[in-house]
Write a protein that holds these residues in place. Structure first.
Motif, PDB file in Angstrom:
ATOM      1  N   ALA A 269      -1.024 -14.747 -23.349  1.00  9.93           N
ATOM      2  CA  ALA A 269       0.221 -15.518 -23.364  1.00  9.93           C
ATOM      3  C   ALA A 269       0.449 -16.195 -22.018  1.00  9.93           C
ATOM      4  CB  ALA A 269       1.398 -14.602 -23.710  1.00  9.93           C
ATOM      5  N   PHE A 270       0.143 -15.478 -20.942  1.00 13.53           N
ATOM      6  CA  PHE A 270       0.289 -16.029 -19.592  1.00 13.53           C
ATOM      7  C   PHE A 270      -0.572 -17.284 -19.433  1.00 13.53           C
ATOM      8  CE2 PHE A 270      -1.208 -16.519 -15.267  1.00 13.53           C
ATOM      9  CZ  PHE A 270      -0.060 -16.360 -14.494  1.00 13.53           C
ATOM     10  N   THR A 271      -1.821 -17.205 -19.868  1.00  8.82           N
ATOM     11  CA  THR A 271      -2.740 -18.339 -19.703  1.00  8.82           C
ATOM     12  C   THR A 271      -2.324 -19.524 -20.562  1.00  8.82           C
ATOM     13  OG1 THR A 271      -4.523 -16.750 -19.292  1.00  8.82           O
ATOM     14  CG2 THR A 271      -5.153 -19.014 -19.724  1.00  8.82           C
ATOM     15  N   SER A 272      -1.894 -19.260 -21.801  1.00 16.40           N
ATOM     16  CA  SER A 272      -1.442 -20.350 -22.665  1.00 16.40           C
ATOM     17  C   SER A 272      -0.211 -21.033 -22.079  1.00 16.40           C
ATOM     18  CB  SER A 272      -1.127 -19.817 -24.067  1.00 16.40           C
ATOM     19  OG  SER A 272      -2.302 -19.421 -24.742  1.00 16.40           O
ATOM     20  N   LEU A 273       0.719 -20.244 -21.542  1.00 19.17           N
ATOM     21  CA  LEU A 273       1.910 -20.818 -20.918  1.00 19.17           C
ATOM     22  C   LEU A 273       1.547 -21.594 -19.655  1.00 19.17           C
ATOM     23  CD1 LEU A 273       4.369 -17.828 -21.370  1.00 19.17           C
ATOM     24  CD2 LEU A 273       4.563 -20.065 -22.459  1.00 19.17           C
TER      25      LEU A 273
ATOM     26  N   TYR B 258       0.914 -15.256 -34.856  1.00 22.00           N
ATOM     27  CA  TYR B 258       1.123 -15.939 -33.574  1.00 22.00           C
ATOM     28  C   TYR B 258      -0.147 -16.632 -33.091  1.00 22.00           C
ATOM     29  CZ  TYR B 258       5.689 -13.718 -33.033  1.00 22.00           C
ATOM     30  OH  TYR B 258       6.997 -13.350 -33.194  1.00 22.00           O
ATOM     31  N   ARG B 259      -1.272 -16.013 -33.297  1.00 23.08           N
ATOM     32  CA  ARG B 259      -2.528 -16.575 -32.794  1.00 23.08           C
ATOM     33  C   ARG B 259      -2.811 -17.941 -33.401  1.00 23.08           C
ATOM     34  NH1 ARG B 259      -7.621 -12.908 -33.655  1.00 23.08           N
ATOM     35  NH2 ARG B 259      -6.844 -13.086 -35.790  1.00 23.08           N
TER      36      ARG B 259
ATOM     37  N   PRO C  42       6.535 -19.179 -29.212  1.00 22.77           N
ATOM     38  CA  PRO C  42       5.679 -18.101 -29.737  1.00 22.77           C
ATOM     39  C   PRO C  42       5.058 -17.229 -28.653  1.00 22.77           C
ATOM     40  CG  PRO C  42       5.280 -20.125 -30.942  1.00 22.77           C
ATOM     41  CD  PRO C  42       6.172 -20.490 -29.788  1.00 22.77           C
ATOM     42  N   ALA C  43       4.581 -17.841 -27.572  1.00 21.99           N
ATOM     43  CA  ALA C  43       3.957 -17.052 -26.503  1.00 21.99           C
ATOM     44  C   ALA C  43       4.977 -16.127 -25.841  1.00 21.99           C
ATOM     45  CB  ALA C  43       3.328 -17.974 -25.468  1.00 21.99           C
TER      46      ALA C  43
ATOM     47  N   ALA D 196       5.135 -13.186 -17.484  1.00 22.44           N
ATOM     48  CA  ALA D 196       4.939 -14.265 -18.456  1.00 22.44           C
ATOM     49  C   ALA D 196       5.669 -15.530 -18.031  1.00 22.44           C
ATOM     50  CB  ALA D 196       5.414 -13.816 -19.844  1.00 22.44           C
ATOM     51  N   MET D 197       6.917 -15.387 -17.584  1.00 22.20           N
ATOM     52  CA  MET D 197       7.688 -16.557 -17.182  1.00 22.20           C
ATOM     53  C   MET D 197       7.143 -17.187 -15.908  1.00 22.20           C
ATOM     54  SD  MET D 197       9.957 -17.327 -19.417  1.00 22.20           S
ATOM     55  CE  MET D 197      10.885 -18.507 -18.443  1.00 22.20           C
ATOM     56  N   SER D 198       6.498 -16.390 -15.056  1.00 23.50           N
ATOM     57  CA  SER D 198       5.934 -16.965 -13.830  1.00 23.50           C
ATOM     58  C   SER D 198       4.863 -18.006 -14.153  1.00 23.50           C
ATOM     59  CB  SER D 198       5.350 -15.862 -12.940  1.00 23.50           C
ATOM     60  OG  SER D 198       4.175 -15.293 -13.524  1.00 23.50           O
TER      61      SER D 198
END
Length: 470
Positions: A23-27, A111-112, A157-158, A177-179
């Motif tokens: 999720a971190f990488t997608s964001l 989600y994926r 979603p992420a 995640a928000m970072s």
């Protein structure tokens, strides 16, 4: 704070950590382009104005009015500042307006799949915008519409995955995640500017396409949470009326009206953030006469500060009695900094503002944690989609209004001052409401404890009487 009474052993560890990294990488990849829109915005104004001048030029005098990249162009009087700002705003509006559909698809397809499809659409839309658009309306269709549809399948979603995979470490996981939402543009702004300077639009198109592929590739690692029902890995363990249908997030909000007030307060904060991210580069160029490369560094300072602050607030958030207190305190500071924007009359002061504004804007890092605090972990995904829906409808109005105010007055100061004051007032009201609610919760908790003590005393008395009678 509401939480699961008996969380699964897989929560907070194992594949939950892998899912957090995915999720971190997608964001990161998504916001690499999304929050560095200020660079693309500035470049598109130059491109569109040059095309417009070339099409209407009938003499050498007309040709001499061409605007060179990096120059402030307020005096041209073509209102492109406000019109071009709609490209990013339409993307945000669609990203948000489609939240109910995205929420539904995540529960039906997983989600994926949703994040993978969204990554391809967003990468395609942003790449084509940089490569082939010749007018703002083409940018609206490609970046705004196609990119907005794709973004709806990535952002919410992420983020909504986090409360499903974490319990004890939810605050820290939310901050991490928000970072990514700010580390992405921290890298994206200077890299995008360097690519534009060296390779022009073609290089920017390739770069944005690669970011879409990066988000697509890491989404493959996402797995369902153990908080999903055994019989249906795609549906969360909430009440059926809160999980079925496209309007599930509204049903969940009806059960927790407190989240509606909080969401509207956050919409004011996001409006200020969007204005800053879109227009601060151009303000530095036009008002302070800074070159484009130096001006773009301001977004890097801001985004790195916000990313660092998000992790710090994630560590601190679990230690406070109510994370809303911490979040609203930072929001008041953030709004006050913007309200004093006319005082930042040099690049050095504007750089200091960028760092302090970024640190205080880290309040957004608490977003999944606060939603879980209000609604509970299993309904928190609906809260994330609701926040995306409301803030995305209201906040995008900020950049076009700020652009039009610039076209009207020749500076952005009024936009920052007015929005900053609104943020301070709404955050103060929200904190006051939380104080009242906290007192009510404490009173009810005290009454419940007293009732428990009384019931225990009565039971003990009955036992003593029975023992005495025997």
């Amino acid at each position: 704070m509401r939480r699961l009474t008996s969380p699964s052993s897989s929560i907070d560890r194992g594949w939950s950590i892998v899912t957090l990294l995915a999720a971190f990488t997608s964001l990161f990849a998504f916001f690499f382009t999304f929050y560095s829109f200020g660079v693309l915005y500035n470049h598109l104004i130059v491109v569109y104005r040059q095309i417009d001048h070339n099409q209407t030029a009938t003499s050498a005098a007309n040709s001499s009015s061409l605007v060179e990249p990096g120059l402030c162009s307020f005096d041209d009087g073509d209102n492109l500042s406000g019109i071009t700002a709609w490209i990013g705003s339409i993307c945000i509006v669609l990203l948000s307006a489609l939240s109910p559909v995205s929420d539904y698809l995540c529960r039906r397809l997983g989600y994926r799949i949703v994040i993978m499809i969204g990554s391809l659409l967003y990468g395609l839309g942003t790449s084509l915008t940089a490569a082939v658009t010749t007018s703002p309306w083409q940018g609206v269709l490609l970046y705004g519409v196609l990119g907005g549809v794709g973004g709806a399948g990535i952002y919410a979603p992420a983020l909504s995955l986090i409360p499903l995979h974490f319990d004890k470490h939810l605050s820290l996981a939310s901050g991490i995640a928000m970072s990514a939402c700010f580390l992405g543009p921290a890298a994206g702004s200077p890299i995008s500017q360097a690519v534009v300077d060296r390779f022009d639009s073609g290089g920017l198109a390739v770069l944005y396409g690669l970011m879409g592929l990066l988000s697509f590739g890491t989404a493959i690692l996402i797995r369902p949470s153990s908080r999903y029902k055994k019989g249906d890995r795609r549906a969360t363990e909430a009440k059926p009326e809160a999980t079925n249908g496209v309007l599930a997030m509204f049903t969940s909000a009806k059960e927790h009206p407190r989240v509606i007030v909080w969401v509207f307060v956050m919409a004011c904060e996001y409006t200020l953030i969007y204005i800053t991210l879109v227009h601060m580069i151009r303000h530095a160029e036009c008002a302070l006469k800074s070159d484009t490369t130096t001006s773009s560094l301001l977004l890097t300072y801001l985004n790195l500060s916000t990313a660092l602050g998000s992790v710090i607030t994630g560590l601190v958030g679990r230690q406070v009695k109510s994370p809303i207190y911490l979040q609203m305190s930072l929001m008041i500071i953030n709004g006050a900094l913007a309200a004093f924007f006319p005082l930042y009359n040099s690049y050095a002061l504007l750089a200091v503002f960028s760092v302090l504004f970024g640190l205080s804007a880290s309040l957004v890092g608490l977003m999944p944690f606060v939603i879980s605090f209000i609604m509970g972990a299993r309904l928190a995904p609906h809260g994330v989609f609701l926040m995306t829906f409301v803030t995305g409808i209201l906040a995008p109005l900020g950049p076009p209004l700020a652009g039009w105010m610039y076209d009207l007055f020749g500076n952005y100061q009024y936009s920052f001052v007015v929005t900053g004051l609104i943020v301070v007032l709404t955050a103060t009201a929200e904190m006051g409401l939380e104080v009242i609610l906290q007192k009510n919760r404490n009173r009810k908790e005290k009454e419940r404890q007293e009732e428990t003590i009384n019931e225990t005393a009565v039971r003990d008395s009955i036992v003593n009487i029975r023992e005495t009678s025997l």
